[in-house]
Write an enzyme that holds these catalytic residues in place. Sequence first.
Site, PDB file in Angstrom:
ATOM      1  N   THR A   1      -0.195   3.985   2.600  1.00  0.00           N
ATOM      2  CA  THR A   1       1.370   3.368   3.229  1.00  0.00           C
ATOM      3  C   THR A   1       0.819   2.834   4.844  1.00  0.00           C
ATOM      4  OG1 THR A   1       3.816   2.687   3.355  1.00  0.00           O
ATOM      5  CG2 THR A   1       2.460   4.852   3.465  1.00  0.00           C
ATOM      6  N   ASP A   2       1.216   1.393   5.107  1.00  0.00           N
ATOM      7  CA  ASP A   2       1.725   1.254   6.493  1.00  0.00           C
ATOM      8  C   ASP A   2       2.559   2.535   7.390  1.00  0.00           C
ATOM      9  OD1 ASP A   2       3.976   0.449   6.038  1.00  0.00           O
ATOM     10  OD2 ASP A   2       4.006  -2.089   6.386  1.00  0.00           O
ATOM     11  N   GLU A   3       2.905   2.965   6.213  1.00  0.00           N
ATOM     12  CA  GLU A   3       4.231   4.333   6.930  1.00  0.00           C
ATOM     13  C   GLU A   3       3.676   5.046   7.532  1.00  0.00           C
ATOM     14  OE1 GLU A   3       8.019   4.932   4.995  1.00  0.00           O
ATOM     15  OE2 GLU A   3       8.107   3.013   3.662  1.00  0.00           O
TER      16      GLU A   3
ATOM     17  N   LYS B   1       2.515  11.851   3.555  1.00  0.00           N
ATOM     18  CA  LYS B   1       1.826  10.298   3.625  1.00  0.00           C
ATOM     19  C   LYS B   1       0.350  11.231   4.505  1.00  0.00           C
ATOM     20  CE  LYS B   1       0.863   7.795   0.655  1.00  0.00           C
ATOM     21  NZ  LYS B   1       0.277   8.154  -0.471  1.00  0.00           N
TER      22      LYS B   1
ATOM     23  N   TYR C   1       8.884  11.469   3.630  1.00  0.00           N
ATOM     24  CA  TYR C   1       7.796  11.171   3.347  1.00  0.00           C
ATOM     25  C   TYR C   1       7.012  10.320   4.016  1.00  0.00           C
ATOM     26  CZ  TYR C   1       5.433   6.607   0.415  1.00  0.00           C
ATOM     27  OH  TYR C   1       4.123   5.441   0.451  1.00  0.00           O
TER      28      TYR C   1
HETATM   29  P1  NAD Z   1       5.839   5.314  -8.040  1.00  0.00           P
HETATM   30  O1  NAD Z   1       6.510   6.475  -7.682  1.00  0.00           O
HETATM   31  O2  NAD Z   1       6.252   4.355  -8.392  1.00  0.00           O
HETATM   32  O3  NAD Z   1       4.888   6.082  -9.221  1.00  0.00           O
HETATM   33  C1  NAD Z   1       3.842   7.742  -9.061  1.00  0.00           C
HETATM   34  C2  NAD Z   1       3.288   7.716 -10.123  1.00  0.00           C
HETATM   35  O4  NAD Z   1       2.757   9.374  -9.990  1.00  0.00           O
HETATM   36  C3  NAD Z   1       4.485   7.950 -11.140  1.00  0.00           C
HETATM   37  O5  NAD Z   1       3.927   7.308 -12.283  1.00  0.00           O
HETATM   38  C4  NAD Z   1       4.496   9.681 -11.226  1.00  0.00           C
HETATM   39  O6  NAD Z   1       4.789  10.323 -12.964  1.00  0.00           O
HETATM   40  C5  NAD Z   1       2.862   9.844 -10.628  1.00  0.00           C
HETATM   41  N1  NAD Z   1       3.511  11.166  -9.930  1.00  0.00           N
HETATM   42  C6  NAD Z   1       4.295  11.653  -9.129  1.00  0.00           C
HETATM   43  N2  NAD Z   1       4.018  12.986  -8.889  1.00  0.00           N
HETATM   44  C7  NAD Z   1       3.239  13.381  -9.865  1.00  0.00           C
HETATM   45  C8  NAD Z   1       1.992  15.165  -9.397  1.00  0.00           C
HETATM   46  N3  NAD Z   1       2.704  16.164  -9.396  1.00  0.00           N
HETATM   47  N4  NAD Z   1       1.009  14.812 -10.443  1.00  0.00           N
HETATM   48  C9  NAD Z   1       0.717  13.610 -11.255  1.00  0.00           C
HETATM   49  N5  NAD Z   1       0.941  12.122 -11.756  1.00  0.00           N
HETATM   50  C10 NAD Z   1       2.622  12.514 -10.089  1.00  0.00           C
HETATM   51  O7  NAD Z   1       4.791   4.523  -6.661  1.00  0.00           O
HETATM   52  P2  NAD Z   1       4.757   4.037  -6.242  1.00  0.00           P
HETATM   53  O8  NAD Z   1       5.488   2.410  -5.576  1.00  0.00           O
HETATM   54  O9  NAD Z   1       3.464   2.868  -7.329  1.00  0.00           O
HETATM   55  O10 NAD Z   1       3.542   4.236  -4.970  1.00  0.00           O
HETATM   56  C11 NAD Z   1       1.977   4.709  -5.675  1.00  0.00           C
HETATM   57  C12 NAD Z   1       1.100   4.795  -3.975  1.00  0.00           C
HETATM   58  O11 NAD Z   1       1.034   3.243  -3.111  1.00  0.00           O
HETATM   59  C13 NAD Z   1       1.853   6.064  -2.986  1.00  0.00           C
HETATM   60  O12 NAD Z   1       0.705   6.844  -3.225  1.00  0.00           O
HETATM   61  C14 NAD Z   1       3.176   5.143  -2.146  1.00  0.00           C
HETATM   62  O13 NAD Z   1       2.509   5.888  -1.322  1.00  0.00           O
HETATM   63  C15 NAD Z   1       1.806   4.044  -2.021  1.00  0.00           C
HETATM   64  N6  NAD Z   1       2.434   2.931  -1.112  1.00  0.00           N
HETATM   65  C16 NAD Z   1       3.253   2.441  -1.868  1.00  0.00           C
HETATM   66  C17 NAD Z   1       4.547   0.973  -2.096  1.00  0.00           C
HETATM   67  C18 NAD Z   1       4.795   0.037  -2.593  1.00  0.00           C
HETATM   68  O14 NAD Z   1       5.661  -0.264  -1.848  1.00  0.00           O
HETATM   69  N7  NAD Z   1       5.869   1.152  -3.800  1.00  0.00           N
HETATM   70  C19 NAD Z   1       3.244   0.357  -0.493  1.00  0.00           C
HETATM   71  C20 NAD Z   1       2.177   1.107   0.593  1.00  0.00           C
HETATM   72  C21 NAD Z   1       1.860   2.209  -0.351  1.00  0.00           C
HETATM   73  O1  DAU Z   2       5.988   0.108   4.212  1.00  0.00           O
HETATM   74  C1  DAU Z   2       5.551   0.805   2.730  1.00  0.00           C
HETATM   75  C2  DAU Z   2       5.956   1.591   2.080  1.00  0.00           C
HETATM   76  O2  DAU Z   2       7.702   0.679   1.351  1.00  0.00           O
HETATM   77  C3  DAU Z   2       5.787   2.468   0.465  1.00  0.00           C
HETATM   78  O3  DAU Z   2       5.221   3.725   1.192  1.00  0.00           O
HETATM   79  C4  DAU Z   2       7.445   3.052   0.099  1.00  0.00           C
HETATM   80  O4  DAU Z   2       6.304   3.578  -1.452  1.00  0.00           O
HETATM   81  C5  DAU Z   2       8.256   2.305  -0.486  1.00  0.00           C
HETATM   82  O5  DAU Z   2       9.129   2.820  -1.010  1.00  0.00           O
HETATM   83  C6  DAU Z   2       9.079   1.524   0.531  1.00  0.00           C
HETATM   84  O6  DAU Z   2       9.671   2.012   1.629  1.00  0.00           O
HETATM   85  P1  DAU Z   2      10.402   1.438   1.960  1.00  0.00           P
HETATM   86  O7  DAU Z   2      11.805   2.100   2.657  1.00  0.00           O
HETATM   87  O8  DAU Z   2      10.460   0.322   3.259  1.00  0.00           O
HETATM   88  O9  DAU Z   2      11.385   0.495   0.799  1.00  0.00           O
HETATM   89  P2  DAU Z   2      12.994   0.145   0.226  1.00  0.00           P
HETATM   90  O10 DAU Z   2      12.612  -0.616  -0.798  1.00  0.00           O
HETATM   91  O11 DAU Z   2      13.460   1.826  -0.128  1.00  0.00           O
HETATM   92  O12 DAU Z   2      13.835  -0.182   1.372  1.00  0.00           O
HETATM   93  C7  DAU Z   2      13.369  -1.569   2.011  1.00  0.00           C
HETATM   94  C8  DAU Z   2      14.145  -1.796   3.123  1.00  0.00           C
HETATM   95  O13 DAU Z   2      15.804  -2.069   2.572  1.00  0.00           O
HETATM   96  C9  DAU Z   2      14.236  -0.508   3.766  1.00  0.00           C
HETATM   97  O14 DAU Z   2      14.195  -1.104   5.142  1.00  0.00           O
HETATM   98  C10 DAU Z   2      15.461  -0.385   3.456  1.00  0.00           C
HETATM   99  C11 DAU Z   2      16.124  -0.888   2.712  1.00  0.00           C
HETATM  100  N1  DAU Z   2      17.517  -0.544   1.867  1.00  0.00           N
HETATM  101  C12 DAU Z   2      17.302  -0.330   0.970  1.00  0.00           C
HETATM  102  C13 DAU Z   2      17.802   0.184  -0.135  1.00  0.00           C
HETATM  103  C14 DAU Z   2      16.987   1.335  -0.993  1.00  0.00           C
HETATM  104  C15 DAU Z   2      18.650  -1.057   2.161  1.00  0.00           C
HETATM  105  O15 DAU Z   2      18.583  -1.810   2.862  1.00  0.00           O
HETATM  106  N2  DAU Z   2      19.849  -0.731   0.967  1.00  0.00           N
HETATM  107  C16 DAU Z   2      18.843  -0.039  -0.628  1.00  0.00           C
HETATM  108  O16 DAU Z   2      19.902   0.050  -1.806  1.00  0.00           O
END
Ligand code: NAD
Ligand code: DAU
Length: 349
Positions: free
Chosen positions: A131-133, A160, A156
Amino acid sequence: METILITGGAGFIGSHLTRLFVNKYPNYKIVNLDALTYAGNLNNLRDIENAPNYQFVKGDITDMEFVKNLFATHHFSGVLHCAAESHVDRSIADPLAFVRTNVIGTVSLLQAAKEHWKENMEGKLFYHISTDEVYGSLGDEGFFTEETAYDPRSPYSASKASSDHFVRAYHHTYHLPVKISNCSNNYGPFHFPEKLIPLCIHNIINKKPLPIYGKGENVRDWLFVEDHVRAIDTIYHKGKIGETYNIGGHNEWTNIALVKELCHQMDQKLGREAGESEQLITYVKDRAGHDLRYAIDATKLKEELGWMPSLQFEEGLSKTIDWYLNNSEWLANVTSGDYQKYYTSLYGA
Ligand code: NAD
Ligand code: DAU
């Protein structure tokens, strides 16, 4: 036939990645290892569950013996590691769960790959999806590049960042062939409604408050999930071993502007009066340590590997809303049970 392990394939990004690889590469066998936590859902994969080159295995990446046995059974030539605890708010409530899955789980996979591939690492690849975080928080200016120093600020992102460091350590110490990509915020179908966009879609449909943390001025850089998994495919096949690639769409929105755009589009689609859903916007207590701004510079990926995002944000958002409106059963299913308890603990009734 090569066999590739995808971890976390039942989650949001993992399910799109699994679908892409199963459909695009009939010559790969894809094994999807997922623990099916609250975020994992086999309904995300109904369209490919009977594909001849696909197999689901339920299991936990932190169980190293189990993971080693899986390598011994399937002789994976590649790993696409997606499994993680992914929600920042949950990491603030329970950091250890993030250390366990994101750090120990990643090291357990690295160790199994290293041991299984030790005689011959030729043609093998461990691809870590990150992730970019990990780069921390930006001010009003600038972008994250692959050279930006790590500065994670939430449990988180710290977990990562730690997993990224372990992946690089296995490359430098044991010559494990690795690649890492760091992507910005994804959105699209099958996104679990604890995250901002699907949570607001769900609440607009149900005329419930739209919780905006703080003043809503935090900025995120949004990318359609199918563009993310296309980038992963490109990097997996064409990227250089040992390298990191940033993925992002140059698409920055403040949270409040984004939620207003969502309200605007949904009022039209639901036949509501203009401005009706905006009335649901409710400012709530800010997230602890809330990162101000994320913005990715994806020049390296564009110039070296030719990847570009395919969708404009308004179009991607429209497609996403349509998907949620047409899949009310999926949404009802994932917002029952444990989700209700989680929602109440974070936002009240
Ligand atoms: P998600 O939470 O939707 O899915 C995570 C999956 O991992 C689920 O299916 C869960 O059952 C599985 N999992 C969790 N713990 C596990 C374990 N111990 N063993 C096996 N499986 C397990 O997550 P996502 O949003 O799809 O993110 C996927 C990846 O991409 C993550 O590594 C996250 O850090 C990265 N990522 C997410 C975003 C985003 O915006 N969602 C952006 C950048 C990177
Ligand atoms: O940047 C990549 C990341 O983006 C991934 O690595 C994470 O897995 C993914 O969850 C996401 O993280 P964020 O914290 O940016 O996403 P989230 O959707 O939780 O929140 C987006 C923005 O909105 C953040 O500034 C917090 C705000 N927010 C979020 C929720 C859930 C609100 O204002 N209200 C809310 O209820």
